[in-house]
Design a protein around this motif. Sequence first.
Motif, short mmCIF file in Angstrom:
data_model
loop_
_atom_site.label_atom_id
_atom_site.label_comp_id
_atom_site.label_asym_id
_atom_site.label_seq_id
_atom_site.Cartn_x
_atom_site.Cartn_y
_atom_site.Cartn_z
N VAL A 107 23.09 49.74 21.47
CA VAL A 107 23.76 48.83 20.95
C VAL A 107 23.19 47.53 20.98
N GLY A 108 22.87 46.81 20.11
CA GLY A 108 22.48 45.44 20.27
C GLY A 108 23.48 44.54 20.79
N ILE A 109 23.26 43.30 21.30
CA ILE A 109 24.31 42.30 21.91
C ILE A 109 25.08 41.97 20.83
N SER A 110 24.18 40.99 19.73
CA SER A 110 25.04 40.54 18.61
C SER A 110 25.71 41.43 17.94
N THR A 111 25.18 42.44 17.86
CA THR A 111 26.03 43.82 16.93
C THR A 111 27.26 44.00 17.55
N SER A 112 27.25 43.98 18.97
CA SER A 112 28.40 44.40 19.64
C SER A 112 29.37 43.33 19.77
N LEU A 169 18.58 43.54 9.57
CA LEU A 169 17.54 44.16 8.87
C LEU A 169 17.39 45.67 9.25
N MET A 170 17.61 46.07 10.31
CA MET A 170 17.40 47.65 10.65
C MET A 170 18.18 48.55 9.76
N ARG A 171 19.21 47.91 9.16
CA ARG A 171 20.27 48.68 8.71
C ARG A 171 20.63 48.63 7.08
N ILE A 172 19.77 47.40 6.70
CA ILE A 172 20.15 46.86 5.19
C ILE A 172 19.72 47.64 4.19
N LEU A 173 18.65 48.57 4.35
CA LEU A 173 17.87 49.17 3.08
C LEU A 173 18.64 49.89 2.21
N PRO A 174 19.88 50.79 2.68
CA PRO A 174 20.38 51.49 1.54
C PRO A 174 21.20 50.56 0.51
N LEU A 175 21.27 49.35 0.96
CA LEU A 175 22.12 48.26 -0.15
C LEU A 175 21.15 48.21 -1.42
N ILE A 176 19.80 48.66 -1.38
CA ILE A 176 19.07 48.34 -2.24
C ILE A 176 19.58 49.08 -3.64
N PHE A 177 20.15 50.16 -3.60
CA PHE A 177 20.35 51.01 -4.55
C PHE A 177 21.73 50.18 -5.31
N TYR A 178 22.39 49.62 -4.74
CA TYR A 178 23.69 48.86 -5.23
C TYR A 178 22.98 47.64 -6.12
N ILE A 179 22.36 46.88 -5.40
CA ILE A 179 21.82 45.48 -5.95
C ILE A 179 20.64 45.56 -6.79
N ARG A 180 20.02 46.56 -6.97
CA ARG A 180 18.89 46.78 -7.33
C ARG A 180 18.54 46.06 -9.14
N TYR A 181 19.77 46.33 -9.75
CA TYR A 181 19.54 45.84 -11.09
C TYR A 181 20.54 44.39 -11.27
N LEU A 182 21.17 43.94 -10.11
CA LEU A 182 21.91 42.68 -10.45
C LEU A 182 20.91 41.55 -10.45
N PRO A 183 21.54 40.40 -11.21
CA PRO A 183 20.80 39.18 -11.06
C PRO A 183 20.34 38.76 -9.75
N GLU A 184 19.55 37.85 -9.69
CA GLU A 184 18.92 37.21 -8.47
C GLU A 184 20.24 36.69 -7.44
N THR A 185 21.00 35.97 -8.35
CA THR A 185 22.08 35.18 -7.30
C THR A 185 22.92 36.23 -6.60
N PRO A 194 13.88 65.38 21.05
CA PRO A 194 13.23 65.24 19.83
C PRO A 194 14.20 65.20 18.46
N GLY A 195 13.90 64.19 17.66
CA GLY A 195 14.53 63.91 16.33
C GLY A 195 16.02 63.32 16.56
N THR A 196 16.08 62.50 17.36
CA THR A 196 17.43 61.95 17.76
C THR A 196 17.08 60.53 17.17
N PHE A 197 17.90 60.06 16.18
CA PHE A 197 18.00 58.74 15.79
C PHE A 197 19.11 57.83 16.61
N SER A 198 18.82 56.51 16.39
CA SER A 198 19.53 55.71 17.03
C SER A 198 20.59 54.81 16.43
N ASP A 199 21.04 53.62 17.04
CA ASP A 199 21.89 52.76 16.10
C ASP A 199 21.48 52.51 14.80
#
Length: 322
Positions: A102-107, A135-151, A54-59
């Motif tokens: 491990v996902g096939i495309s990621t591998s 998509l599964m790994r992208i969320l931490p990026l929000i902190f770097y891009i949060r205040y950047l312009p849309e482009t 219990p409590g084991t996270f994956s890729d």
Amino acid sequence: MNIQHLNRDYFKDVLFGLSIGDALGVPFEFKNRDYFYAQPVTDMEGYGTYNQPPGTFSDDSSMAFCLAEALTHGYDVEWIANNFISWLHNRYWTAHDEVFDVGISTSKAIRQLVLKVPPVLAGGADVSDNGNGSLMRILPLIFYIRYLPETERFKKVSEVSSITHRHPISITACYYYLEFARLILNGENKMSAYKILQSSFKDSINKLLPDNSHLQLFDRLLKNDIHTLKSNAIESNGFVLSTLEASIWCVLTTGSFKEATLKAVNLGGDTDTTASVTGGLAALLYGWKAIPDRWMSMLAKREEISDLADRLKTTIEKHYGV
């Protein structure tokens, strides 16, 4: 610049939220929905599909932590890519020193990275390369891009997704997810975030992506009220858009972190990823302290995850001069 993230530790929200959701789903991956109708999941469990405690996270979480770790040094796609290689080949940021999912495309993409293909060209660009691995790994990026312009926000999302998944469908799904998260960080409630994106997202993509013929696939999010659908209309397979839709549906139709993540698991199929993507948003809404203590006590590497959140916070605050 008015930076408001100091009122709550959103960094811990994101890292604990996605990893707890992931760990909830790990024991049940690939079980069909009928299984959960008969015996719904109500708590953190272990073993099951991968025979992990219990409590084991994956890729899902490992790669999100690799991204967050890279961002503690600033934004560099080469650094991010090298961390992904270290995860797959050296078990970096794994729960128990083992890579078991491990996902096939990621591998395939990581093999390209090892061969020194530029990170932004490593991911598959075919329509068949639209699993949920970016998509599964992208969320931490929000902190770097949060205040950047849309482009600039879109450019960074596109680059980070493309390390493993560079088809426009995957990139668009990642961008929608992070825009939803950004609106939550900026004080919108979940329904207003959903409605804002319905009114603005399509125009944004039309400007940002020359070829946007795929955008009609997003109509259930952009034109309809997805939260009014019954569970049998929500897919929980490995297709990136299915995972995005399921996570938004789980968040919009529940009122707590626990309810949202368990609802995601009980959809069946790709349970760990659906619950992880849901968990990241749910923790942004309700805070990581809303996660049940019992679940937190079982999470693998929780002290290391807390330390990573603190280091990421320090780097981001320095970057924005606060």
